[in-house]
Design a protein around this motif. Structure first.
Motif, PDB file in Angstrom:
ATOM      1  N   GLY A   1       0.804  -1.234   0.000  1.00  0.00           N
ATOM      2  CA  GLY A   1       0.000   0.000   0.000  1.00  0.00           C
ATOM      3  C   GLY A   1       0.826   1.267   0.000  1.00  0.00           C
ATOM      4  O   GLY A   1       0.300   2.360   0.261  1.00  0.00           O
ATOM      5  N   GLN A   2       2.123   1.179  -0.276  1.00  0.00           N
ATOM      6  CA  GLN A   2       2.991   2.366  -0.285  1.00  0.00           C
ATOM      7  C   GLN A   2       3.069   2.910  -1.714  1.00  0.00           C
ATOM      8  O   GLN A   2       4.103   2.875  -2.376  1.00  0.00           O
ATOM      9  CB  GLN A   2       4.371   2.007   0.246  1.00  0.00           C
ATOM     10  N   LYS A   3       1.939   3.419  -2.166  1.00  0.00           N
ATOM     11  CA  LYS A   3       1.799   3.843  -3.561  1.00  0.00           C
ATOM     12  C   LYS A   3       2.739   4.987  -3.919  1.00  0.00           C
ATOM     13  O   LYS A   3       3.319   5.031  -5.002  1.00  0.00           O
ATOM     14  CB  LYS A   3       0.348   4.259  -3.814  1.00  0.00           C
ATOM     15  N   GLU A   4       2.909   5.933  -3.025  1.00  0.00           N
ATOM     16  CA  GLU A   4       3.735   7.107  -3.327  1.00  0.00           C
ATOM     17  C   GLU A   4       5.188   6.702  -3.564  1.00  0.00           C
ATOM     18  O   GLU A   4       5.841   7.163  -4.515  1.00  0.00           O
ATOM     19  CB  GLU A   4       3.653   8.105  -2.166  1.00  0.00           C
ATOM     20  N   GLN A   5       5.712   5.816  -2.718  1.00  0.00           N
ATOM     21  CA  GLN A   5       7.085   5.355  -2.888  1.00  0.00           C
ATOM     22  C   GLN A   5       7.230   4.520  -4.158  1.00  0.00           C
ATOM     23  O   GLN A   5       8.233   4.597  -4.867  1.00  0.00           O
ATOM     24  CB  GLN A   5       7.512   4.525  -1.674  1.00  0.00           C
ATOM     25  N   ALA A   6       6.173   3.738  -4.451  1.00  0.00           N
ATOM     26  CA  ALA A   6       6.183   2.926  -5.667  1.00  0.00           C
ATOM     27  C   ALA A   6       6.237   3.804  -6.906  1.00  0.00           C
ATOM     28  O   ALA A   6       6.979   3.532  -7.862  1.00  0.00           O
ATOM     29  CB  ALA A   6       4.953   2.023  -5.708  1.00  0.00           C
ATOM     30  N   GLU A   7       5.453   4.903  -6.865  1.00  0.00           N
ATOM     31  CA  GLU A   7       5.446   5.821  -8.013  1.00  0.00           C
ATOM     32  C   GLU A   7       6.814   6.482  -8.203  1.00  0.00           C
ATOM     33  O   GLU A   7       7.247   6.749  -9.317  1.00  0.00           O
ATOM     34  CB  GLU A   7       4.372   6.890  -7.818  1.00  0.00           C
ATOM     35  N   GLY A   8       7.493   6.740  -7.098  1.00  0.00           N
ATOM     36  CA  GLY A   8       8.822   7.344  -7.182  1.00  0.00           C
ATOM     37  C   GLY A   8       9.804   6.426  -7.888  1.00  0.00           C
ATOM     38  O   GLY A   8      10.639   6.873  -8.685  1.00  0.00           O
ATOM     39  N   LEU A   9       9.695   5.121  -7.562  1.00  0.00           N
ATOM     40  CA  LEU A   9      10.574   4.161  -8.235  1.00  0.00           C
ATOM     41  C   LEU A   9      10.202   3.976  -9.704  1.00  0.00           C
ATOM     42  O   LEU A   9      11.057   3.782 -10.567  1.00  0.00           O
ATOM     43  CB  LEU A   9      10.518   2.806  -7.523  1.00  0.00           C
ATOM     44  N   LYS A  10       8.891   4.068  -9.979  1.00  0.00           N
ATOM     45  CA  LYS A  10       8.430   3.899 -11.368  1.00  0.00           C
ATOM     46  C   LYS A  10       9.052   4.935 -12.292  1.00  0.00           C
ATOM     47  O   LYS A  10       9.256   4.688 -13.480  1.00  0.00           O
ATOM     48  CB  LYS A  10       6.906   4.009 -11.442  1.00  0.00           C
ATOM     49  N   ALA A  11       9.344   6.100 -11.740  1.00  0.00           N
ATOM     50  CA  ALA A  11       9.910   7.173 -12.561  1.00  0.00           C
ATOM     51  C   ALA A  11      11.283   6.794 -13.130  1.00  0.00           C
ATOM     52  O   ALA A  11      11.719   7.319 -14.157  1.00  0.00           O
ATOM     53  CB  ALA A  11      10.024   8.446 -11.733  1.00  0.00           C
ATOM     54  N   LYS A  12      11.970   5.868 -12.422  1.00  0.00           N
ATOM     55  CA  LYS A  12      13.286   5.440 -12.897  1.00  0.00           C
ATOM     56  C   LYS A  12      13.203   4.395 -14.016  1.00  0.00           C
ATOM     57  O   LYS A  12      14.156   4.205 -14.783  1.00  0.00           O
ATOM     58  CB  LYS A  12      14.103   4.846 -11.740  1.00  0.00           C
ATOM     59  N   SER A  13      12.052   3.695 -14.116  1.00  0.00           N
ATOM     60  CA  SER A  13      11.930   2.550 -15.020  1.00  0.00           C
ATOM     61  C   SER A  13      12.127   2.889 -16.498  1.00  0.00           C
ATOM     62  O   SER A  13      12.847   2.181 -17.216  1.00  0.00           O
ATOM     63  CB  SER A  13      10.577   1.859 -14.815  1.00  0.00           C
ATOM     64  N   PRO A  14      11.492   3.972 -17.025  1.00  0.00           N
ATOM     65  CA  PRO A  14      11.657   4.251 -18.460  1.00  0.00           C
ATOM     66  C   PRO A  14      13.117   4.428 -18.875  1.00  0.00           C
ATOM     67  O   PRO A  14      13.538   3.932 -19.932  1.00  0.00           O
ATOM     68  CB  PRO A  14      10.858   5.542 -18.648  1.00  0.00           C
ATOM     69  N   ALA A  15      13.895   5.136 -18.060  1.00  0.00           N
ATOM     70  CA  ALA A  15      15.296   5.361 -18.408  1.00  0.00           C
ATOM     71  C   ALA A  15      16.083   4.048 -18.389  1.00  0.00           C
ATOM     72  O   ALA A  15      16.940   3.810 -19.256  1.00  0.00           O
ATOM     73  CB  ALA A  15      15.917   6.355 -17.429  1.00  0.00           C
ATOM     74  N   LEU A  16      15.774   3.200 -17.403  1.00  0.00           N
ATOM     75  CA  LEU A  16      16.466   1.908 -17.345  1.00  0.00           C
ATOM     76  C   LEU A  16      16.096   1.024 -18.529  1.00  0.00           C
ATOM     77  O   LEU A  16      16.949   0.368 -19.122  1.00  0.00           O
ATOM     78  CB  LEU A  16      16.129   1.200 -16.031  1.00  0.00           C
ATOM     79  N   LYS A  17      14.804   1.013 -18.882  1.00  0.00           N
ATOM     80  CA  LYS A  17      14.361   0.210 -20.031  1.00  0.00           C
ATOM     81  C   LYS A  17      15.023   0.693 -21.325  1.00  0.00           C
ATOM     82  O   LYS A  17      15.415  -0.108 -22.171  1.00  0.00           O
ATOM     83  CB  LYS A  17      12.842   0.273 -20.161  1.00  0.00           C
ATOM     84  N   GLU A  18      15.107   2.006 -21.464  1.00  0.00           N
ATOM     85  CA  GLU A  18      15.747   2.563 -22.653  1.00  0.00           C
ATOM     86  C   GLU A  18      17.233   2.188 -22.695  1.00  0.00           C
ATOM     87  O   GLU A  18      17.782   1.860 -23.749  1.00  0.00           O
ATOM     88  CB  GLU A  18      15.590   4.079 -22.659  1.00  0.00           C
ATOM     89  N   ARG A  19      17.861   2.215 -21.520  1.00  0.00           N
ATOM     90  CA  ARG A  19      19.280   1.860 -21.439  1.00  0.00           C
ATOM     91  C   ARG A  19      19.487   0.374 -21.775  1.00  0.00           C
ATOM     92  O   ARG A  19      20.454   0.014 -22.468  1.00  0.00           O
ATOM     93  CB  ARG A  19      19.812   2.156 -20.034  1.00  0.00           C
ATOM     94  N   VAL A  20      18.593  -0.465 -21.283  1.00  0.00           N
ATOM     95  CA  VAL A  20      18.660  -1.895 -21.595  1.00  0.00           C
ATOM     96  C   VAL A  20      18.550  -2.116 -23.101  1.00  0.00           C
ATOM     97  O   VAL A  20      19.285  -2.899 -23.697  1.00  0.00           O
ATOM     98  CB  VAL A  20      17.562  -2.679 -20.847  1.00  0.00           C
ATOM     99  N   LYS A  21      17.622  -1.396 -23.738  1.00  0.00           N
ATOM    100  CA  LYS A  21      17.445  -1.523 -25.197  1.00  0.00           C
ATOM    101  C   LYS A  21      18.700  -1.066 -25.935  1.00  0.00           C
ATOM    102  O   LYS A  21      19.166  -1.720 -26.871  1.00  0.00           O
ATOM    103  CB  LYS A  21      16.242  -0.719 -25.669  1.00  0.00           C
ATOM    104  N   GLU A  22      19.260   0.091 -25.508  1.00  0.00           N
ATOM    105  CA  GLU A  22      20.467   0.608 -26.159  1.00  0.00           C
ATOM    106  C   GLU A  22      21.625  -0.384 -26.045  1.00  0.00           C
ATOM    107  O   GLU A  22      22.331  -0.644 -27.021  1.00  0.00           O
ATOM    108  CB  GLU A  22      20.874   1.933 -25.514  1.00  0.00           C
ATOM    109  N   LEU A  23      21.811  -0.925 -24.841  1.00  0.00           N
ATOM    110  CA  LEU A  23      22.905  -1.873 -24.627  1.00  0.00           C
ATOM    111  C   LEU A  23      22.663  -3.174 -25.390  1.00  0.00           C
ATOM    112  O   LEU A  23      23.604  -3.776 -25.926  1.00  0.00           O
ATOM    113  CB  LEU A  23      23.066  -2.157 -23.131  1.00  0.00           C
ATOM    114  N   GLY A  24      21.413  -3.607 -25.458  1.00  0.00           N
ATOM    115  CA  GLY A  24      21.079  -4.821 -26.207  1.00  0.00           C
ATOM    116  C   GLY A  24      21.371  -4.663 -27.688  1.00  0.00           C
ATOM    117  O   GLY A  24      21.928  -5.563 -28.326  1.00  0.00           O
TER     118      GLY A  24
END
Length: 423
Positions: A67-90
């Motif tokens: 139920g810690q939605k606010e903290q979860a949303e904070g971490l979600k903000a990092k996901s797009p950049a990591l996914k993009e980095r994974v794609k670039e490295l792949g």
């Protein structure tokens, strides 16, 4: 194909062995090592970035369940950049692997330490010689004239139907061909080889697996509309039977043989030395192929050489065994013996067989492995040899056995030909 890990860990040895084959691009070795280093670094970055992305995804899931939605949303903000980095490295990794592959296939196999240095056939070593050269009458004829005299091989008729290098065998000439094929196959069976009847056209993957592609495409007949190749030797389809296969150690050695017609463009071949049967675009051959444990492959090479020599002895043909120098070896071979027979009317030696050990060069391309008793999987060694190619055997039989009465058939072959003389 050489293993990149071996190149990386044995740079000086690789360069030294390649020099025996007169390899002229030593800088390619360093380029491969550099590409491999960049590839490994990229792989490490991709692994760590993917691990971070996966860790964050798990944390987000856990926080949402708590139920810690606010903290979860904070971490979600990092996901797009990591996914993009994974794609670039792949994408970068895929590009590096493709480039590394395109470079490593340009390296020939490393010659065995017993291979002599040299630049051409003139530098090959005579390892063994057997038999006495026959003395022929003064009016002795070369085989192409004997073929016409006895009406057993028609080169002009083949030229009419197809072109130069495609002879027509007639009467006892055709029967001699069939007799030799059966003679060679029967003796291969006696030596423990299982007979196969493979396709005589192969795809690109098969040509790559045994090393004909991309090295010898100019010498192969290509069926463009289907992107298939006529085989230059049964080695190609028979060895490729085991592409992407993991054998059990107790199954080794695997011993197969096959008769096939063979097709070679022989571009640039002309002159008196290629007259008659000396060099053809289509010819018949029996091939022996073994898949071996690495520790036993050189004993097996000697065994295969002895088998080929036994056939030449039975056919009563004087022969010699050559250990090829680095400059005369094939792209794929680690050690090759050539067998040459004496062709009396031409007064020259003619190659009738090559027996080679490729060590892991082909199996690395083929992903042909075996699982040892301790459970470890490793690359097998592959070997093959001509046992035998027919055209020059026929040429030598005709020339060496000509008499005033006709052409004598060696005693060991008579049960197969059903005749003792060509007259």
């Amino acid at each position: 194909m050489l293993q990149v890990s071996y190149i990386r860990e044995n740079r000086e040895k690789v360069l030294e062995r390649l020099s025996v084959k007169n390899f002229k691009q030593p800088e390619l070795v360093d380029e491969i090592i550099s590409l491999d280093e960049e590839r490994r670094q990229t792989q490490s970055q991709l692994d760590s970035t993917s691990a971070e992305a996966n860790s964050i995804a798990k944390q987000i899931g856990e926080l949402m369940r708590q139920g810690q939605k606010e903290q979860a949303e904070g971490l979600k903000a990092k996901s797009p950049a990591l996914k993009e980095r994974v794609k670039e490295l792949g994408d970068k990794l895929a590009s590096l692997e493709e480039k590394l592959q395109s470079q490593i296939v340009l390296l020939p196999n490393l010659p065995h330490t017993s291979v002599p240095k040299g630049v051409s056939a003139e530098d090959n070593e005579v390892a063994f010689e057997y038999g006495e050269k026959p003395s022929l009458p003064e009016n002795a004829l070369p085989h192409w004239e004997l073929a016409a005299k006895y009406d057993i091989i028609d080169f002009e008729l083949g030229n009419k139907i197809t072109g130069a290098g495609f002879p027509v065998y007639k009467g006892k000439g055709a029967k001699l061909q069939r007799a030799l094929i059966n003679f060679f196959l029967d003796h291969a069976e006696e030596a423990g080889y299982r007979e196969m009847q493979p396709p005589i056209v192969v795809n690109e993957a098969s040509g790559f697996g045994t090393g004909q592609l991309p090295d010898k495409e100019g010498q192969m007949y290509h069926v463009g509309i289907d992107n298939l190749y006529l085989i230059p030797t049964a080695e190609v389809p028979v060895t490729n039977l085991y592409r992407d296969v993991i054998l059990k150690e107790e199954e080794l050695p695997v011993k197969n043989c096959a008769y096939t017609p063979c097709f070679r463009r022989e571009a640039g071949s002309y002159g008196a030395h290629v007259r008659g049967l000396n060099r053809l675009h289509q010819f018949d051959k029996v091939e022996i192929v073994q898949i071996s444990h690495p520790e036993k492959s050189y004993d097996i090479l000697e065994e295969m050489s002895a088998h080929v020599q036994s056939l030449l002895k039975k056919l009563e043909l004087p022969y010699r065994v050559l250990r090829l120098c680095g400059g005369d070896m094939s792209f794929t071979s680690a050690l090759t013996y050539d067998m040459e027979v004496w062709c009396a009317a031409q007064a020259r030696w003619l190659e009738v067989s090559s027996v080679s050990n490729f060590e892991t060069f082909q199996s690395n391309r083929l992903k042909l492995r075996f699982k040892g008793k301790e459970g470890k999987t490793q690359l097998a060694h592959t070997l093959n040899g001509s046992a035998l190619a027919l055209p020059r055997i026929v040429a030598s039989l005709l020339e060496n056995n000509q008499t005033e009465k006709g052409i004598r058939i060696p005693a060991a072959l008579v049960p197969y030909t059903k005749f003792e003389w060509i007259d």
